[in-house]
Design a protein around this motif. Structure first.
Motif, PDB file in Angstrom:
ATOM      1  N   TRP A 323       0.837  -1.208   0.000  1.00 26.13           N
ATOM      2  CA  TRP A 323       0.000   0.000   0.000  1.00 26.13           C
ATOM      3  C   TRP A 323       0.871   1.256   0.000  1.00 26.13           C
ATOM      4  O   TRP A 323       0.577   2.223  -0.701  1.00 26.13           O
ATOM      5  CB  TRP A 323      -0.905  -0.010   1.225  1.00 26.13           C
ATOM      6  CG  TRP A 323      -1.641   1.279   1.424  1.00 26.13           C
ATOM      7  CD1 TRP A 323      -2.819   1.652   0.856  1.00 26.13           C
ATOM      8  CD2 TRP A 323      -1.225   2.370   2.255  1.00 26.13           C
ATOM      9  NE1 TRP A 323      -3.178   2.913   1.269  1.00 26.13           N
ATOM     10  CE2 TRP A 323      -2.219   3.375   2.134  1.00 26.13           C
ATOM     11  CE3 TRP A 323      -0.136   2.602   3.077  1.00 26.13           C
ATOM     12  CZ2 TRP A 323      -2.122   4.584   2.815  1.00 26.13           C
ATOM     13  CZ3 TRP A 323      -0.061   3.800   3.751  1.00 26.13           C
ATOM     14  CH2 TRP A 323      -1.035   4.779   3.616  1.00 26.13           C
ATOM     15  N   THR A 324       1.960   1.237   0.771  1.00 34.06           N
ATOM     16  CA  THR A 324       2.846   2.404   0.818  1.00 34.06           C
ATOM     17  C   THR A 324       3.441   2.696  -0.563  1.00 34.06           C
ATOM     18  O   THR A 324       3.469   3.857  -1.014  1.00 34.06           O
ATOM     19  CB  THR A 324       3.973   2.167   1.832  1.00 34.06           C
ATOM     20  OG1 THR A 324       3.405   1.923   3.126  1.00 34.06           O
ATOM     21  CG2 THR A 324       4.896   3.360   1.921  1.00 34.06           C
ATOM     22  N   VAL A 325       3.882   1.661  -1.229  1.00 35.67           N
ATOM     23  CA  VAL A 325       4.445   1.844  -2.567  1.00 35.67           C
ATOM     24  C   VAL A 325       3.385   2.385  -3.518  1.00 35.67           C
ATOM     25  O   VAL A 325       3.636   3.298  -4.331  1.00 35.67           O
ATOM     26  CB  VAL A 325       5.027   0.519  -3.091  1.00 35.67           C
ATOM     27  CG1 VAL A 325       5.455   0.654  -4.552  1.00 35.67           C
ATOM     28  CG2 VAL A 325       6.212   0.078  -2.232  1.00 35.67           C
ATOM     29  N   ALA A 326       2.156   1.836  -3.420  1.00 36.28           N
ATOM     30  CA  ALA A 326       1.083   2.273  -4.315  1.00 36.28           C
ATOM     31  C   ALA A 326       0.704   3.731  -4.054  1.00 36.28           C
ATOM     32  O   ALA A 326       0.428   4.493  -4.991  1.00 36.28           O
ATOM     33  CB  ALA A 326      -0.135   1.367  -4.138  1.00 36.28           C
ATOM     34  N   VAL A 327       0.678   4.143  -2.778  1.00 38.31           N
ATOM     35  CA  VAL A 327       0.332   5.534  -2.462  1.00 38.31           C
ATOM     36  C   VAL A 327       1.400   6.482  -2.975  1.00 38.31           C
ATOM     37  O   VAL A 327       1.110   7.549  -3.526  1.00 38.31           O
ATOM     38  CB  VAL A 327       0.127   5.692  -0.940  1.00 38.31           C
ATOM     39  CG1 VAL A 327       0.043   7.155  -0.550  1.00 38.31           C
ATOM     40  CG2 VAL A 327      -1.143   4.981  -0.510  1.00 38.31           C
ATOM     41  N   VAL A 328       2.657   6.104  -2.810  1.00 35.10           N
ATOM     42  CA  VAL A 328       3.740   6.942  -3.327  1.00 35.10           C
ATOM     43  C   VAL A 328       3.634   7.064  -4.849  1.00 35.10           C
ATOM     44  O   VAL A 328       3.942   8.114  -5.438  1.00 35.10           O
ATOM     45  CB  VAL A 328       5.103   6.368  -2.907  1.00 35.10           C
ATOM     46  CG1 VAL A 328       6.242   7.094  -3.614  1.00 35.10           C
ATOM     47  CG2 VAL A 328       5.277   6.458  -1.401  1.00 35.10           C
ATOM     48  N   ALA A 329       3.132   5.993  -5.494  1.00 38.58           N
ATOM     49  CA  ALA A 329       2.994   6.009  -6.952  1.00 38.58           C
ATOM     50  C   ALA A 329       1.756   6.755  -7.423  1.00 38.58           C
ATOM     51  O   ALA A 329       1.573   6.936  -8.629  1.00 38.58           O
ATOM     52  CB  ALA A 329       2.976   4.584  -7.480  1.00 38.58           C
ATOM     53  N   GLY A 330       0.881   7.144  -6.491  1.00 37.99           N
ATOM     54  CA  GLY A 330      -0.276   7.941  -6.900  1.00 37.99           C
ATOM     55  C   GLY A 330      -1.620   7.447  -6.445  1.00 37.99           C
ATOM     56  O   GLY A 330      -2.633   8.129  -6.637  1.00 37.99           O
ATOM     57  N   MET A 331      -1.721   6.270  -5.823  1.00 36.13           N
ATOM     58  CA  MET A 331      -3.013   5.778  -5.360  1.00 36.13           C
ATOM     59  C   MET A 331      -3.482   6.605  -4.164  1.00 36.13           C
ATOM     60  O   MET A 331      -2.665   7.034  -3.340  1.00 36.13           O
ATOM     61  CB  MET A 331      -2.907   4.300  -4.975  1.00 36.13           C
ATOM     62  CG  MET A 331      -4.241   3.653  -4.623  1.00 36.13           C
ATOM     63  SD  MET A 331      -4.063   1.903  -4.165  1.00 36.13           S
ATOM     64  CE  MET A 331      -3.322   2.088  -2.555  1.00 36.13           C
ATOM     65  N   ALA A 332      -4.790   6.803  -4.041  1.00 32.23           N
ATOM     66  CA  ALA A 332      -5.308   7.672  -2.975  1.00 32.23           C
ATOM     67  C   ALA A 332      -6.409   6.979  -2.197  1.00 32.23           C
ATOM     68  O   ALA A 332      -7.515   7.495  -2.054  1.00 32.23           O
ATOM     69  CB  ALA A 332      -5.811   8.994  -3.562  1.00 32.23           C
ATOM     70  N   THR A 333      -6.171   5.797  -1.672  1.00 35.65           N
ATOM     71  CA  THR A 333      -7.153   5.077  -0.883  1.00 35.65           C
ATOM     72  C   THR A 333      -6.470   4.409   0.300  1.00 35.65           C
ATOM     73  O   THR A 333      -5.278   4.082   0.237  1.00 35.65           O
ATOM     74  CB  THR A 333      -7.876   4.002  -1.718  1.00 35.65           C
ATOM     75  OG1 THR A 333      -8.814   3.300  -0.883  1.00 35.65           O
ATOM     76  CG2 THR A 333      -6.879   3.004  -2.298  1.00 35.65           C
ATOM     77  N   VAL A 334      -7.227   4.224   1.376  1.00 31.35           N
ATOM     78  CA  VAL A 334      -6.689   3.544   2.563  1.00 31.35           C
ATOM     79  C   VAL A 334      -7.389   2.209   2.790  1.00 31.35           C
ATOM     80  O   VAL A 334      -7.206   1.595   3.844  1.00 31.35           O
ATOM     81  CB  VAL A 334      -6.855   4.446   3.816  1.00 31.35           C
ATOM     82  CG1 VAL A 334      -5.985   5.670   3.720  1.00 31.35           C
ATOM     83  CG2 VAL A 334      -8.320   4.823   4.039  1.00 31.35           C
ATOM     84  N   GLN A 335      -8.178   1.770   1.817  1.00 30.20           N
ATOM     85  CA  GLN A 335      -8.928   0.532   1.984  1.00 30.20           C
ATOM     86  C   GLN A 335      -8.037  -0.677   2.298  1.00 30.20           C
ATOM     87  O   GLN A 335      -8.377  -1.487   3.160  1.00 30.20           O
ATOM     88  CB  GLN A 335      -9.750   0.257   0.719  1.00 30.20           C
ATOM     89  CG  GLN A 335     -10.896   1.231   0.478  1.00 30.20           C
ATOM     90  CD  GLN A 335     -11.946   1.162   1.574  1.00 30.20           C
ATOM     91  OE1 GLN A 335     -12.139   0.120   2.191  1.00 30.20           O
ATOM     92  NE2 GLN A 335     -12.619   2.273   1.816  1.00 30.20           N
ATOM     93  N   PRO A 336      -6.863  -0.839   1.635  1.00 30.61           N
ATOM     94  CA  PRO A 336      -6.034  -2.028   1.957  1.00 30.61           C
ATOM     95  C   PRO A 336      -5.516  -2.058   3.386  1.00 30.61           C
ATOM     96  O   PRO A 336      -5.133  -3.123   3.885  1.00 30.61           O
ATOM     97  CB  PRO A 336      -4.857  -1.911   0.961  1.00 30.61           C
ATOM     98  CG  PRO A 336      -5.377  -1.069  -0.147  1.00 30.61           C
ATOM     99  CD  PRO A 336      -6.308  -0.086   0.504  1.00 30.61           C
TER     100      PRO A 336
END
Length: 368
Positions: A323-336
């Protein structure tokens, strides 16, 4: 259906074995007040008071239990230990011998006799050592007789026998803290003597003269061949508890922060959480002796609850890192983070009782 008094007695036994003897005393007080002729209740109260440090109360309760017909050998053992703590060593020896006379084949009675004789300022070390050796013969798989034998030998200046006895106790129970501490102290003393005798050469070929089974790192005892390192299992449980707690709290905070913060700041929060987990791991694992992590996989396989907690924690860590990698890449959700936090909570739910079981699995039962 379980009798109410029996249920209370069982609960008191659990509290005493888990180190909460004062709670057991509070629980048993109303029982003996309402049922003053209940022998087992008085016996449990005697054991709880002894573990709580109330030697006088333990002696009174054991005397009352003995008069009501509780197991004589057990009552005499509790009375002997209480009298020894009160400094009445002569009476303690008499009570311990009565316990041995009642059950000569019970190893705990022999250990009690050895303990009270060794605790006396002018005790008979030969008789005490003989009782400890007989206890070891009666219960060859129990570490306590060898711990007591080591203490007696150490007091008499017989360092060779003391080291042998402590190593024997550690082979039987790698988590025997008393034996490990005393063996480490003997090793440090040996190292200081060698340093004094051979100044300028404290290590090198002289360090190889340490007896087998002793580590050369910080004077700690090494693990017996084929066994996990001393304290490794305890460190693993502690690491699991800490990581699960930190991860559960961190994911909860990130979920709450995700209601208002942007993805970039959440990414920094995830990186900070992973850094804290890494720091906790390094700090905790640093307590394992050198080479102590090698048999971890075998240790985890032998402990199903440890394996389950490790698997849950690993899943939570993988989800959090992804999730941390995905958020840094641009994802904007905390569902995982929700399933990650749930896995961390389950890992903590498994690890806390598992660590308590490890801590008290060698605890002596109140009437045993």
């Amino acid at each position: 259906m379980t009798d109410p008094i029996t249920a209370v007695l069982l609960r008191a036994a659990e509290l005493t074995a888990s180190g909460r003897a004062r709670k057991a005393v509070e629980l048993l007080g109303p029982v003996v007040a309402a049922h003053p002729h209940h022998a087992e209740a008085w016996g449990r109260l005697a054991a709880a008071r002894l573990d709580a440090g109330d030697a006088g109360g333990a002696l009174d309760a054991a005397t009352r239990a003995l008069a009501l017909g509780v197991d004589a050998a057990w009552a005499h053992r509790v009375a002997a230990l209480a009298l020894s703590e009160l400094g009445r060593h002569g009476e303690a020896a008499v009570a311990a011998r009565e316990a041995v006379r009642a059950k000569p084949g019970e190893w705990r009675c022999q250990v009690t006799l050895a303990e009270v004789l060794a605790a006396a300022p002018e005790g008979d070390d030969a008789e005490a050592a003989g009782a400890a050796r007989r206890a070891g013969e009666l219960a060859p798989d129990e570490p306590r007789p060898y711990e007591v034998l080591g203490d007696i030998a150490l007091r008499g200046g017989d360092r060779g026998t003391a080291e042998w006895a402590y190593r024997k106790a550690l082979r039987l129970d790698p988590d025997a803290d008393h034996a490990r501490r005393n063996l480490a102290r003997l090793t440090r003393q040996r190292s200081r003597r060698l340093s004094w005798r051979f100044p300028g050469r404290p290590s090198g070929r002289f360090s190889r003269r340490l007896p087998r089974g002793l580590s050369r790192r910080r004077g700690a005892p090494a693990a017996p061949t084929g066994a996990p390192p001393l304290g490794a299992e305890r460190v693993l449980w502690r690491l699991l508890v800490r990581l699960a707690g930190v991860l559960a709290a961190g994911t909860l905070l990130l979920v709450l922060a995700g209601q208002s913060a942007s993805g970039r700041w959440l990414g920094w929060g995830g990186i900070a959480l992973l850094a804290v987990l890494a720091a906790v791991t390094v700090r905790t694992v640093g307590r394992v002796p050198r080479g102590g992590l090698r048999p971890v996989a075998r240790l985890v396989r032998r402990r199903p609850m440890l394996a389950l907690g490790t698997a849950l924690l690993g899943a939570a860590l993988l989800v959090t890192a992804g999730w941390t990698v995905a958020v840094v890449a641009g994802m904007a959700t905390v569902q995982p983070l929700v399933p990650a936090g749930l896995c961390a909570l389950l890992a903590m739910a498994v690890s806390v009782p598992g660590r308590l079981v490890l801590r008290h699995r060698r605890a002596r039962g109140p009437a045993g």
